[in-house]
Design a protein around this motif. Structure first.
Motif, PDB file in Angstrom:
ATOM      1  N   TYR A  89      -5.935 -10.144  -6.355  1.00  0.00           N
ATOM      2  CA  TYR A  89      -5.637  -8.849  -5.730  1.00  0.00           C
ATOM      3  C   TYR A  89      -4.288  -8.324  -6.234  1.00  0.00           C
ATOM      4  N   ALA A  90      -3.322  -9.228  -6.338  1.00  0.00           N
ATOM      5  CA  ALA A  90      -1.991  -8.852  -6.834  1.00  0.00           C
ATOM      6  C   ALA A  90      -2.087  -8.297  -8.259  1.00  0.00           C
ATOM      7  N   ALA A  91      -2.901  -8.947  -9.080  1.00  0.00           N
ATOM      8  CA  ALA A  91      -3.059  -8.506 -10.470  1.00  0.00           C
ATOM      9  C   ALA A  91      -3.697  -7.123 -10.548  1.00  0.00           C
ATOM     10  N   GLU A  92      -4.658  -6.862  -9.665  1.00  0.00           N
ATOM     11  CA  GLU A  92      -5.307  -5.535  -9.613  1.00  0.00           C
ATOM     12  C   GLU A  92      -4.280  -4.443  -9.326  1.00  0.00           C
ATOM     13  N   LEU A  93      -3.419  -4.689  -8.341  1.00  0.00           N
ATOM     14  CA  LEU A  93      -2.385  -3.716  -7.983  1.00  0.00           C
ATOM     15  C   LEU A  93      -1.396  -3.525  -9.139  1.00  0.00           C
ATOM     16  N   ASN A  94      -1.032  -4.629  -9.776  1.00  0.00           N
ATOM     17  CA  ASN A  94      -0.095  -4.550 -10.901  1.00  0.00           C
ATOM     18  C   ASN A  94      -0.664  -3.719 -12.047  1.00  0.00           C
ATOM     19  N   VAL A  95      -1.955  -3.887 -12.299  1.00  0.00           N
ATOM     20  CA  VAL A  95      -2.612  -3.123 -13.376  1.00  0.00           C
ATOM     21  C   VAL A  95      -2.569  -1.627 -13.055  1.00  0.00           C
ATOM     22  N   LYS A  96      -2.844  -1.275 -11.801  1.00  0.00           N
ATOM     23  CA  LYS A  96      -2.797   0.137 -11.390  1.00  0.00           C
ATOM     24  C   LYS A  96      -1.386   0.703 -11.547  1.00  0.00           C
ATOM     25  N   ALA A  97      -0.398  -0.065 -11.094  1.00  0.00           N
ATOM     26  CA  ALA A  97       0.998   0.383 -11.190  1.00  0.00           C
ATOM     27  C   ALA A  97       1.414   0.514 -12.656  1.00  0.00           C
ATOM     28  N   CYS A 157      11.137  12.786 -10.017  1.00  0.00           N
ATOM     29  CA  CYS A 157       9.813  12.181  -9.781  1.00  0.00           C
ATOM     30  C   CYS A 157       9.613  10.931 -10.621  1.00  0.00           C
ATOM     31  N   LYS A 158      10.178  10.926 -11.820  1.00  0.00           N
ATOM     32  CA  LYS A 158      10.116   9.714 -12.653  1.00  0.00           C
ATOM     33  C   LYS A 158      10.903   8.591 -11.978  1.00  0.00           C
ATOM     34  N   ALA A 159      12.110   8.907 -11.491  1.00  0.00           N
ATOM     35  CA  ALA A 159      12.927   7.898 -10.810  1.00  0.00           C
ATOM     36  C   ALA A 159      12.204   7.360  -9.575  1.00  0.00           C
ATOM     37  N   ALA A 160      11.572   8.256  -8.827  1.00  0.00           N
ATOM     38  CA  ALA A 160      10.840   7.852  -7.622  1.00  0.00           C
ATOM     39  C   ALA A 160       9.641   6.972  -7.979  1.00  0.00           C
ATOM     40  N   LEU A 161       8.953   7.338  -9.052  1.00  0.00           N
ATOM     41  CA  LEU A 161       7.804   6.568  -9.534  1.00  0.00           C
ATOM     42  C   LEU A 161       8.233   5.148  -9.922  1.00  0.00           C
ATOM     43  N   GLN A 162       9.312   5.065 -10.688  1.00  0.00           N
ATOM     44  CA  GLN A 162       9.804   3.751 -11.118  1.00  0.00           C
ATOM     45  C   GLN A 162      10.332   2.948  -9.931  1.00  0.00           C
ATOM     46  N   GLY A 163      11.032   3.632  -9.018  1.00  0.00           N
ATOM     47  CA  GLY A 163      11.566   2.955  -7.841  1.00  0.00           C
ATOM     48  C   GLY A 163      10.460   2.374  -6.978  1.00  0.00           C
ATOM     49  N   ALA A 164       9.432   3.168  -6.749  1.00  0.00           N
ATOM     50  CA  ALA A 164       8.306   2.689  -5.944  1.00  0.00           C
ATOM     51  C   ALA A 164       7.593   1.521  -6.620  1.00  0.00           C
ATOM     52  N   SER A 165       7.535   1.549  -7.956  1.00  0.00           N
ATOM     53  CA  SER A 165       6.849   0.462  -8.681  1.00  0.00           C
ATOM     54  C   SER A 165       7.532  -0.886  -8.437  1.00  0.00           C
ATOM     55  N   LEU A 166       8.853  -0.885  -8.353  1.00  0.00           N
ATOM     56  CA  LEU A 166       9.576  -2.143  -8.101  1.00  0.00           C
ATOM     57  C   LEU A 166       9.224  -2.702  -6.731  1.00  0.00           C
ATOM     58  N   ASN A 167       8.960  -1.795  -5.786  1.00  0.00           N
ATOM     59  CA  ASN A 167       8.564  -2.231  -4.444  1.00  0.00           C
ATOM     60  C   ASN A 167       7.126  -2.741  -4.413  1.00  0.00           C
ATOM     61  N   VAL A 168       6.315  -2.287  -5.361  1.00  0.00           N
ATOM     62  CA  VAL A 168       4.969  -2.866  -5.518  1.00  0.00           C
ATOM     63  C   VAL A 168       5.103  -4.269  -6.101  1.00  0.00           C
ATOM     64  N   TYR A 169       5.854  -4.362  -7.192  1.00  0.00           N
ATOM     65  CA  TYR A 169       5.939  -5.637  -7.920  1.00  0.00           C
ATOM     66  C   TYR A 169       6.602  -6.753  -7.120  1.00  0.00           C
ATOM     67  N   ILE A 170       7.603  -6.407  -6.294  1.00  0.00           N
ATOM     68  CA  ILE A 170       8.264  -7.466  -5.508  1.00  0.00           C
ATOM     69  C   ILE A 170       7.305  -8.038  -4.458  1.00  0.00           C
ATOM     70  N   ASN A 171       6.374  -7.197  -3.990  1.00  0.00           N
ATOM     71  CA  ASN A 171       5.400  -7.663  -2.993  1.00  0.00           C
ATOM     72  C   ASN A 171       4.214  -8.385  -3.629  1.00  0.00           C
ATOM     73  N   THR A 172       3.726  -7.890  -4.762  1.00  0.00           N
ATOM     74  CA  THR A 172       2.604  -8.590  -5.419  1.00  0.00           C
ATOM     75  C   THR A 172       3.041  -9.978  -5.894  1.00  0.00           C
ATOM     76  N   LYS A 173       4.301 -10.103  -6.247  1.00  0.00           N
ATOM     77  CA  LYS A 173       4.850 -11.394  -6.710  1.00  0.00           C
ATOM     78  C   LYS A 173       4.736 -12.467  -5.624  1.00  0.00           C
ATOM     79  N   SER A 174       4.815 -12.031  -4.359  1.00  0.00           N
ATOM     80  CA  SER A 174       4.770 -12.987  -3.234  1.00  0.00           C
ATOM     81  C   SER A 174       3.362 -13.250  -2.712  1.00  0.00           C
ATOM     82  N   SER A 180       0.822  -1.219   0.000  1.00  0.00           N
ATOM     83  CA  SER A 180       0.000   0.000   0.000  1.00  0.00           C
ATOM     84  C   SER A 180       0.850   1.262   0.000  1.00  0.00           C
ATOM     85  N   VAL A 181       2.015   1.219   0.656  1.00  0.00           N
ATOM     86  CA  VAL A 181       2.850   2.422   0.759  1.00  0.00           C
ATOM     87  C   VAL A 181       3.513   2.774  -0.577  1.00  0.00           C
ATOM     88  N   PRO A 182       4.220   1.833  -1.237  1.00  0.00           N
ATOM     89  CA  PRO A 182       4.777   2.194  -2.538  1.00  0.00           C
ATOM     90  C   PRO A 182       3.714   2.574  -3.575  1.00  0.00           C
TER      91      PRO A 182
END
Length: 210
Positions: A178-186, A155-172, A117-119
């Protein structure tokens, strides 16, 4: 924890250590706050100038939004650390018996949602910041447009950086829907705002070199 209020050198030292927090999420939030502040700086250098009197009211409005975003992104530096600690502990839970496996799975699902939720929120704030920086770059003082370009890149770097923290968590996550929903938003945020950040940067670059 105070990661957003420690001296820069201390933050960087802890970031470089093996301490679990801060990590890539908190660093992304900080970079997003810095990028937002650079856009805000363009506004600060525009207001009060006769040449830009026609956009002064709009600049004050944009600056107020930036003030809020900066504070929110700095708060997310702290929040990211808060939600990662339970996740790092959950990874270390025992799973020797079926009961332990079930308990670990139950806890993991809860903490992974929090950790995601944070990233996701960092990404959303970076998108909002890029919308503002686009306006600063187009209408702000020509003497300060380089700062808008740097802000967009951050801001682009921060956006991309935060996305990796979303994807590493949805992967687990066990809940793949629910994981797919978050991935679609990201995915959608990256698809829209990375090209926007590039456009802002390139337009600034062209004006500086032209």
């Amino acid at each position: 924890m105070g990661f957003s209020t420690v001296p820069c050198n201390e933050f960087v030292e802890v970031l470089a250590s093996k301490a679990p927090v801060p990590g890539g999420g908190g660093a992304s939030a900080l970079v997003g706050a810095v990028g937002t502040a650079l856009g805000n700086m363009v506004g600060s250098l525009t207001v009060g100038k006769k040449k830009y009197a026609d956009v002064e009211a709009e600049m004050y409005e944009l600056k107020a939004k930036c003030d809020t975003l900066q504070a929110e992104l700095l708060a997310l530096v702290e929040r990211d650390a808060e939600v990662f600690e339970p996740l790092s502990k959950a990874y270390g839970m025992p799973r020797a018996t079926e009961e332990e496996k079930a308990e670990k799975a139950r806890v993991m699902e809860i903490v992974l949602k929090d950790a995601c939720s944070v990233p996701m929120e960092i990404m959303e704030k970076c998108c909002e910041a890029l919308d503002l920086i686009k306006e600063f770059a187009a209408k702000g003082s020509a003497l300060a447009i380089s700062d808008a370009g740097v802000g967009a890149a951050f801001c682009k770097a921060a956006l991309q950086g935060a996305s990796l923290n979303v994807y590493i968590n949805t992967k687990s996550m066990a809940n793949k829907e629910y994981a797919a929903e978050l991935n679609v938003k990201a995915d959608a945020m990256l698809a829209k705002y990375c090209p926007m950040a590039d456009e802002i940067f390139e337009s600034v670059l062209a004006r500086l070199k032209g």
